[in-house]
Design an enzyme around this catalytic site. Structure first.
Site, mmCIF file in Angstrom:
data_model
loop_
_atom_site.group_PDB
_atom_site.id
_atom_site.type_symbol
_atom_site.label_atom_id
_atom_site.label_comp_id
_atom_site.label_asym_id
_atom_site.label_seq_id
_atom_site.Cartn_x
_atom_site.Cartn_y
_atom_site.Cartn_z
ATOM 1 N N MET A 246 -1.961 -0.156 1.217
ATOM 2 C CA MET A 246 -0.883 0.163 0.284
ATOM 3 C C MET A 246 -1.386 0.185 -1.162
ATOM 4 O O MET A 246 -1.865 -0.840 -1.663
ATOM 5 C CB MET A 246 0.227 -0.887 0.384
ATOM 6 C CG MET A 246 0.985 -0.909 1.685
ATOM 7 S SD MET A 246 2.260 0.369 1.753
ATOM 8 C CE MET A 246 1.603 1.379 3.060
ATOM 9 N N GLU A 247 -1.320 1.332 -1.805
ATOM 10 C CA GLU A 247 -1.597 1.423 -3.237
ATOM 11 C C GLU A 247 -0.302 1.873 -3.885
ATOM 12 O O GLU A 247 0.048 3.053 -3.859
ATOM 13 C CB GLU A 247 -2.741 2.402 -3.499
ATOM 14 C CG GLU A 247 -3.456 2.151 -4.824
ATOM 15 C CD GLU A 247 -2.834 2.904 -5.999
ATOM 16 O OE1 GLU A 247 -1.955 2.300 -6.674
ATOM 17 O OE2 GLU A 247 -3.205 4.045 -6.223
ATOM 18 N N CYS A 248 0.421 0.896 -4.440
ATOM 19 C CA CYS A 248 1.759 1.175 -4.955
ATOM 20 C C CYS A 248 1.765 1.177 -6.484
ATOM 21 O O CYS A 248 0.736 1.409 -7.101
ATOM 22 C CB CYS A 248 2.747 0.160 -4.382
ATOM 23 S SG CYS A 248 2.795 0.170 -2.566
#
Length: 505
Positions: A246-248
């Site tokens: 996850m790269e949020c």
């Protein structure tokens, strides 16, 4: 007697959607909306492609990825033009994005063999008769869901590393920048005409297409986007225990500490906050300036912003329109909320919002509970607050659920590094902004609402591989406790070993 002739089955017409230029609404191209059947077919092809690709040596994959980099390089002007038209960013910024993507692709291809090869691991005295090794194997098929703000650089951080690790990739680009994603897959195919067609594919469509990819039993999903959408991706992947990266979002802070070069800090803040119209997950959204430097900093920000050409009337504007129309309302709301709660707009204001463009906005003394400080704005705005010292700056910078990156300007690099290490972020730059993104060997990612897992560097390669530990018995140990034939004497010796090995201070 009459005979009936069956008509050939009529194939349903596939739904399509346009890729549009956000500056003028012009249609760039149209693409099919891929549903569950199309995504399932792509993943099935990827399974075959993964077998072929994984069977190659690391050197062969390096050569083929190098050919891909060379193809992108030759066709870079066409790719830059696509990014410019779809995303809206200036051509020079599109070029910088492609350059960074090539750096990542080349680094991953060059280092995968070294990072993932089998290596020996030192054992322990208790297991001295065992030789130990660890190596990293491909996962199989990796699904990549990419963003629209950096449609080449950001997904390349997953695509290149997954491919270099020996996986096949199914890429779902954003519906706002589909042409850029299709270009990447097409250029890979041109560079490797003899490669299995399932190695790198693109599926196109909206959120439902991404959801289908999450449910298609791929071996990992790498996602870049908002925290809210990230939660939906995780929920869909959880059904099959599919691991996720996850790269949020972020709410990145810049600290101007004692002794800092104020003009350099102001220049960095402007670039970090306004580049790509502020649509940068690692962009600067908050600035904390130690008391005594605030006047000079705000003056420098004003002067710098006044020199920038923005908006629809500037042909050589430094940043383009908002790519996603819905984000304009978010930016407007944040500006209005901050001013209503007592902030002062020293540059721009609510009238700066001129869809699809937004002129620079600098808000001073926005309350820490205002949306402009608490929520990700993702637009060309910045908040500035005076703090008593670096300690207060660190406390406020960390007072967020996000934890992606930050920047520190200080009188010395050592002092800046000391402050940076106290920040709850995955990355930081000292006396610069976003510099970490340009170093391909550094891991990229955040904590908290900013996600988990890492792209880029050695960590990025290992994200797309599974570790396998192997022990090999070298000789029979004189004392073996792992048998039902062990003797009491063996346990007495081991008990003495524990005392001698661990019982001493």
């Amino acid at each position: 007697m009459t005979t009936s002739v069956e008509s050939p089955a009529v194939q349903p017409v596939r739904e399509t959607f346009p890729s549009l230029n956000p500056a003028n609404g012009a249609e760039i191209a149209r693409y099919p909306v891929d549903g569950e059947p199309e995504v399932a077919d792509a993943v099935a092809r990827a399974r075959k492609g993964a077998e072929w690709w994984a069977a190659l040596t690391a050197g062969e994959r390096k050569r083929r990825l190098g050919a891909w980099a060379a193809t992108i390089t030759r066709d870079r002007r066409a790719l830059c033009e696509l990014v410019h038209e779809e995303n809206g960013k200036p051509r020079d910024d599109a070029f910088l994005e492609v350059l960074l993507a090539l750096e990542q692709l080349t680094w991953a291809a060059s280092h995968a063999g070294r990072v993932l090869r089998r290596r020996r691991v030192a054992g322990s005295l208790a297991m001295m008769n065992q030789a130990a090794t660890v190596e990293y194997h491909p996962l199989g098929v990796v699904g990549v869901i990419g963003p629209w703000n950096y449609p080449v650089f950001t997904p390349m951080g997953s695509i290149a590393y997954a491919l270099a690790a020996g996986n096949a990739v199914v890429f779902k680009p954003s519906e706002f920048t589909t042409a850029s994603g299709v270009f990447l897959a097409d250029s890979f195919a041109r560079a490797n005409p003899d490669a299995d067609t399932g190695v790198f594919q693109v599926v196109t469509g909206f959120g439902a297409t991404g959801a289908a990819l999450c449910s298609a039993r791929v071996d990992k999903v790498a996602f870049t986007g908002s925290s809210a959408t990230g939660r939906k991706v995780m929920a869909a992947c959880a059904q099959n225990l599919t691991p996720v990266l996850m790269e949020c979002g972020g709410k990145d802070a810049l600290i101007v500490a004692e002794g800092a070069d104020v003009k350099a800090a102001a220049d960095g803040a402007l670039w970090g906050a306004l580049a790509n119209a502020g649509q940068t997950c690692v962009g600067i959204e908050r600035v904390y300036v130690v008391k005594g430097l605030e006047d000079a900093f705000i003056d420098a920000i004003r002067e710098g912003a006044a020199e920038l050409k923005t908006g629809a009337d500037a042909e050589d504007r430094v940043y383009g329109p908002m790519t996603m129309p819905g984000q304009i309302d978010v930016v407007r709301r944040h500006i209005e909320d901050a001013i209503a709660k007592g902030a002062t707009a020293v540059v721009g204001g609510v009238d700066s919002v001129k869809p699809p463009f937004i002129d620079p906005v600098v808000l001073v003394d926005a309350p820490e509970d205002s949306a402009a400080v608490c929520e990700e704005t993702f637009g060309p705005t910045i908040t500035v607050r005076t703090v008593a010292d670096a300690d207060e700056a660190v406390r406020l910078a960390n007072a967020t659920e996000y934890g992606l990156s930050a920047s520190v300007y200080a009188g010395s690099a050592r002092r800046g590094a000391e402050i940076a290490r106290r920040l709850r972020t995955g990355m930081a730059s000292v006396n610069a902004v976003i510099a970490f993104a340009g170093v391909p060997g550094l891991p990229f990612g955040g904590v908290g609402e900013s996600g988990f897992g890492r792209t880029h560097g050695e960590d990025g390669l290992k994200e797309f591989a599974r570790a396998q530990s192997v022990t090999r018995k070298r000789f029979s140990a004189p004392l073996d406790p792992t048998t039902f034939r062990r003797s009491p004497a063996t346990m007495k010796v081991l008990d003495r070993y524990v005392t001698l090995r661990f019982g001493r201070k």
